[in-house]
Design a protein around this motif. Structure first.
Motif, PDB file in Angstrom:
ATOM      1  N   LYS A 236      -5.787  12.086 -14.729  1.00 56.76           N
ATOM      2  CA  LYS A 236      -6.679  11.761 -13.637  1.00 56.76           C
ATOM      3  C   LYS A 236      -6.006  12.062 -12.308  1.00 56.76           C
ATOM      4  O   LYS A 236      -4.801  11.941 -12.166  1.00 56.76           O
ATOM      5  N   ASP A 237      -6.827  12.489 -11.332  1.00 56.39           N
ATOM      6  CA  ASP A 237      -6.306  12.752 -10.004  1.00 56.39           C
ATOM      7  C   ASP A 237      -5.755  11.469  -9.392  1.00 56.39           C
ATOM      8  O   ASP A 237      -6.281  10.379  -9.623  1.00 56.39           O
ATOM      9  N   ALA A 238      -4.710  11.633  -8.599  1.00 59.28           N
ATOM     10  CA  ALA A 238      -4.140  10.483  -7.909  1.00 59.28           C
ATOM     11  C   ALA A 238      -4.991  10.133  -6.694  1.00 59.28           C
ATOM     12  O   ALA A 238      -5.472  11.018  -5.979  1.00 59.28           O
ATOM     13  N   LYS A 239      -5.177   8.870  -6.473  1.00 56.40           N
ATOM     14  CA  LYS A 239      -5.871   8.376  -5.292  1.00 56.40           C
ATOM     15  C   LYS A 239      -4.830   7.876  -4.306  1.00 56.40           C
ATOM     16  O   LYS A 239      -3.960   7.068  -4.653  1.00 56.40           O
ATOM     17  N   LEU A 240      -4.892   8.350  -3.072  1.00 57.63           N
ATOM     18  CA  LEU A 240      -3.950   7.934  -2.044  1.00 57.63           C
ATOM     19  C   LEU A 240      -4.556   6.836  -1.195  1.00 57.63           C
ATOM     20  O   LEU A 240      -5.746   6.876  -0.863  1.00 57.63           O
ATOM     21  N   ARG A 241      -3.725   5.853  -0.833  1.00 54.34           N
ATOM     22  CA  ARG A 241      -4.199   4.816   0.080  1.00 54.34           C
ATOM     23  C   ARG A 241      -3.039   4.218   0.845  1.00 54.34           C
ATOM     24  O   ARG A 241      -1.906   4.172   0.364  1.00 54.34           O
ATOM     25  N   ASP A 242      -3.336   3.785   2.052  1.00 51.56           N
ATOM     26  CA  ASP A 242      -2.352   3.103   2.883  1.00 51.56           C
ATOM     27  C   ASP A 242      -2.182   1.669   2.412  1.00 51.56           C
ATOM     28  O   ASP A 242      -3.152   1.031   1.975  1.00 51.56           O
ATOM     29  N   ILE A 243      -0.956   1.167   2.498  1.00 51.66           N
ATOM     30  CA  ILE A 243      -0.703  -0.253   2.285  1.00 51.66           C
ATOM     31  C   ILE A 243       0.130  -0.755   3.460  1.00 51.66           C
ATOM     32  O   ILE A 243       0.979  -0.032   3.986  1.00 51.66           O
ATOM     33  N   ASP A 244      -0.118  -1.987   3.888  1.00 56.34           N
ATOM     34  CA  ASP A 244       0.648  -2.515   5.008  1.00 56.34           C
ATOM     35  C   ASP A 244       2.001  -3.033   4.521  1.00 56.34           C
ATOM     36  O   ASP A 244       2.312  -2.989   3.329  1.00 56.34           O
ATOM     37  N   HIS A 245       2.799  -3.538   5.456  1.00 57.57           N
ATOM     38  CA  HIS A 245       4.165  -3.920   5.095  1.00 57.57           C
ATOM     39  C   HIS A 245       4.189  -5.092   4.119  1.00 57.57           C
ATOM     40  O   HIS A 245       5.085  -5.176   3.277  1.00 57.57           O
ATOM     41  N   ARG A 246       3.183  -5.963   4.184  1.00 56.77           N
ATOM     42  CA  ARG A 246       3.151  -7.089   3.252  1.00 56.77           C
ATOM     43  C   ARG A 246       2.862  -6.597   1.835  1.00 56.77           C
ATOM     44  O   ARG A 246       3.502  -7.025   0.869  1.00 56.77           O
ATOM     45  N   ALA A 247       1.877  -5.699   1.708  1.00 54.86           N
ATOM     46  CA  ALA A 247       1.564  -5.134   0.395  1.00 54.86           C
ATOM     47  C   ALA A 247       2.730  -4.301  -0.128  1.00 54.86           C
ATOM     48  O   ALA A 247       3.015  -4.290  -1.334  1.00 54.86           O
ATOM     49  N   PHE A 248       3.413  -3.602   0.769  1.00 56.38           N
ATOM     50  CA  PHE A 248       4.590  -2.821   0.378  1.00 56.38           C
ATOM     51  C   PHE A 248       5.658  -3.724  -0.240  1.00 56.38           C
ATOM     52  O   PHE A 248       6.220  -3.413  -1.295  1.00 56.38           O
ATOM     53  N   LEU A 249       5.915  -4.849   0.395  1.00 58.89           N
ATOM     54  CA  LEU A 249       6.943  -5.765  -0.119  1.00 58.89           C
ATOM     55  C   LEU A 249       6.522  -6.362  -1.460  1.00 58.89           C
ATOM     56  O   LEU A 249       7.357  -6.545  -2.348  1.00 58.89           O
ATOM     57  N   ARG A 250       5.245  -6.663  -1.625  1.00 62.41           N
ATOM     58  CA  ARG A 250       4.777  -7.201  -2.897  1.00 62.41           C
ATOM     59  C   ARG A 250       4.925  -6.193  -4.024  1.00 62.41           C
ATOM     60  O   ARG A 250       5.064  -6.578  -5.188  1.00 62.41           O
ATOM     61  N   ARG A 251       4.889  -4.918  -3.694  1.00 60.80           N
ATOM     62  CA  ARG A 251       4.899  -3.865  -4.706  1.00 60.80           C
ATOM     63  C   ARG A 251       6.252  -3.170  -4.831  1.00 60.80           C
ATOM     64  O   ARG A 251       6.345  -2.080  -5.401  1.00 60.80           O
ATOM     65  N   LEU A 252       7.292  -3.778  -4.296  1.00 57.12           N
ATOM     66  CA  LEU A 252       8.599  -3.123  -4.321  1.00 57.12           C
ATOM     67  C   LEU A 252       9.094  -2.862  -5.743  1.00 57.12           C
ATOM     68  O   LEU A 252       9.854  -1.925  -5.963  1.00 57.12           O
ATOM     69  N   GLY A 253       8.667  -3.670  -6.722  1.00 57.95           N
ATOM     70  CA  GLY A 253       9.094  -3.445  -8.103  1.00 57.95           C
ATOM     71  C   GLY A 253       8.669  -2.070  -8.610  1.00 57.95           C
ATOM     72  O   GLY A 253       9.516  -1.226  -8.964  1.00 57.95           O
ATOM     73  N   PRO A 254       7.351  -1.771  -8.666  1.00 54.88           N
ATOM     74  CA  PRO A 254       6.920  -0.447  -9.116  1.00 54.88           C
ATOM     75  C   PRO A 254       7.337   0.675  -8.182  1.00 54.88           C
ATOM     76  O   PRO A 254       7.600   1.792  -8.629  1.00 54.88           O
ATOM     77  N   ILE A 255       7.425   0.408  -6.893  1.00 56.64           N
ATOM     78  CA  ILE A 255       7.875   1.434  -5.955  1.00 56.64           C
ATOM     79  C   ILE A 255       9.318   1.824  -6.250  1.00 56.64           C
ATOM     80  O   ILE A 255       9.676   3.007  -6.303  1.00 56.64           O
ATOM     81  N   LEU A 256      10.169   0.814  -6.473  1.00 61.63           N
ATOM     82  CA  LEU A 256      11.571   1.094  -6.784  1.00 61.63           C
ATOM     83  C   LEU A 256      11.705   1.807  -8.135  1.00 61.63           C
ATOM     84  O   LEU A 256      12.604   2.632  -8.326  1.00 61.63           O
ATOM     85  N   ALA A 257      10.801   1.512  -9.068  1.00 60.38           N
ATOM     86  CA  ALA A 257      10.833   2.191 -10.370  1.00 60.38           C
ATOM     87  C   ALA A 257      10.546   3.682 -10.211  1.00 60.38           C
ATOM     88  O   ALA A 257      11.174   4.521 -10.876  1.00 60.38           O
ATOM     89  N   VAL A 258       9.598   4.044  -9.346  1.00 57.46           N
ATOM     90  CA  VAL A 258       9.328   5.462  -9.083  1.00 57.46           C
ATOM     91  C   VAL A 258      10.538   6.105  -8.413  1.00 57.46           C
ATOM     92  O   VAL A 258      10.940   7.225  -8.759  1.00 57.46           O
ATOM     93  N   TYR A 259      11.126   5.408  -7.452  1.00 57.96           N
ATOM     94  CA  TYR A 259      12.334   5.918  -6.785  1.00 57.96           C
ATOM     95  C   TYR A 259      13.441   6.194  -7.806  1.00 57.96           C
ATOM     96  O   TYR A 259      14.074   7.252  -7.783  1.00 57.96           O
ATOM     97  N   ALA A 260      13.657   5.245  -8.718  1.00 61.94           N
ATOM     98  CA  ALA A 260      14.720   5.389  -9.710  1.00 61.94           C
ATOM     99  C   ALA A 260      14.442   6.563 -10.650  1.00 61.94           C
ATOM    100  O   ALA A 260      15.355   7.330 -11.001  1.00 61.94           O
ATOM    101  N   ALA A 261      13.196   6.734 -11.062  1.00 60.94           N
ATOM    102  CA  ALA A 261      12.852   7.835 -11.963  1.00 60.94           C
ATOM    103  C   ALA A 261      13.023   9.180 -11.274  1.00 60.94           C
ATOM    104  O   ALA A 261      13.452  10.161 -11.895  1.00 60.94           O
ATOM    105  N   ALA A 262      12.691   9.245  -9.984  1.00 60.04           N
ATOM    106  CA  ALA A 262      12.766  10.510  -9.258  1.00 60.04           C
ATOM    107  C   ALA A 262      14.183  10.865  -8.841  1.00 60.04           C
ATOM    108  O   ALA A 262      14.588  12.031  -8.907  1.00 60.04           O
ATOM    109  N   MET A 263      14.967   9.871  -8.427  1.00 59.76           N
ATOM    110  CA  MET A 263      16.292  10.133  -7.858  1.00 59.76           C
ATOM    111  C   MET A 263      17.442   9.920  -8.840  1.00 59.76           C
ATOM    112  O   MET A 263      18.536  10.433  -8.638  1.00 59.76           O
TER     113      MET A 263
END
Length: 211
Positions: A2-29
């Motif tokens: 499926k195509d990826a859907k892009l959306r903005d998240i504010d700093h509060r939502a960013f902090l709540r989602r740091l777990g999956p965000i860091l997982a993508v960072y770890a897989a990529a880097m």
């Protein structure tokens, strides 16, 4: 897929989602696991910087909070660069040494700094990185955008090809940040970025676009 859907998240939502965000960072880097807690702390600090903006790419219909994971395909974030921020100050000093104070000011006095932009390896080569970058930079009031990317032996990496394709040029190459580590290239462009069609072919460039 499926195509990826892009959306903005504010700093509060960013902090709540740091777990999956860091997982993508770890897989990529693929950093050493012991570095991830420090990266988590850095990302938390970045979310407090002025004019912070984050964009995520997720599978349509998915949830970033899914226990199964895998719905977050990529992310990017940045903020307004200012004196007193570690990366900003280090790069300004380096640009001043190599090109003089006016050169450094031209790139960093009014700058949007893209701190991280990563796509999970399972979802690369589908244009998500380009879409994330263009969305992050769209509508920014700053005059320039600057970022750093790995520069292993001055190789023509996919990341560097992406950044050049939207008008970015090399400002520093083979640059090692204080404390050691791998060499980086620092790249920059004048905003707005050159528009691109979804297939990657350049569209007509608007007046006032990158030089």
């Amino acid at each position: 897929m499926k195509d990826a859907k892009l959306r903005d998240i504010d700093h509060r939502a960013f902090l709540r989602r740091l777990g999956p965000i860091l997982a993508v960072y770890a897989a990529a880097m693929r950093p050493p696991p012991e570095q991830l807690p420090g990266r988590h702390t850095i990302m938390e600090r970045h979310a407090t910087y002025p004019a912070f903006r984050a964009v995520v790419a997720e599978r349509r219909g998915g949830s970033l909070l899914s226990r199964a994971g895998g719905t977050l395909q990529g992310f990017g974030y940045g903020f307004r660069g200012e004196t007193g921020q570690w990366w900003h100050d280090v790069v300004r000093d380096a640009l001043t040494r190599t090109g003089g104070g006016a050169h450094a000011a031209r790139w960093l006095d009014d700058v949007f700094e893209v701190a991280e932009l990563h796509v999970h390896p399972d979802h690369q080569r589908h244009g998500i990185g380009r879409r994330l970058l263009n969305t992050l930079c769209e509508g920014r009031p700053e005059r320039t955008v600057v970022l750093s990317t790995l520069d292993p032996g001055h190789e023509d990496t996919p990341a560097r090809r992406l950044y050049r394709s939207v008008g970015m040029v090399d400002l520093l190459t083979g640059f090692v940040f204080p404390g050691g580590g791998p060499p980086y290239a620092v790249m920059g462009a004048t905003l707005p970025l050159a528009p691109y069609e979804r297939d990657g072919a350049p569209a007509s460039q608007p007046a006032g676009g990158p030089a």
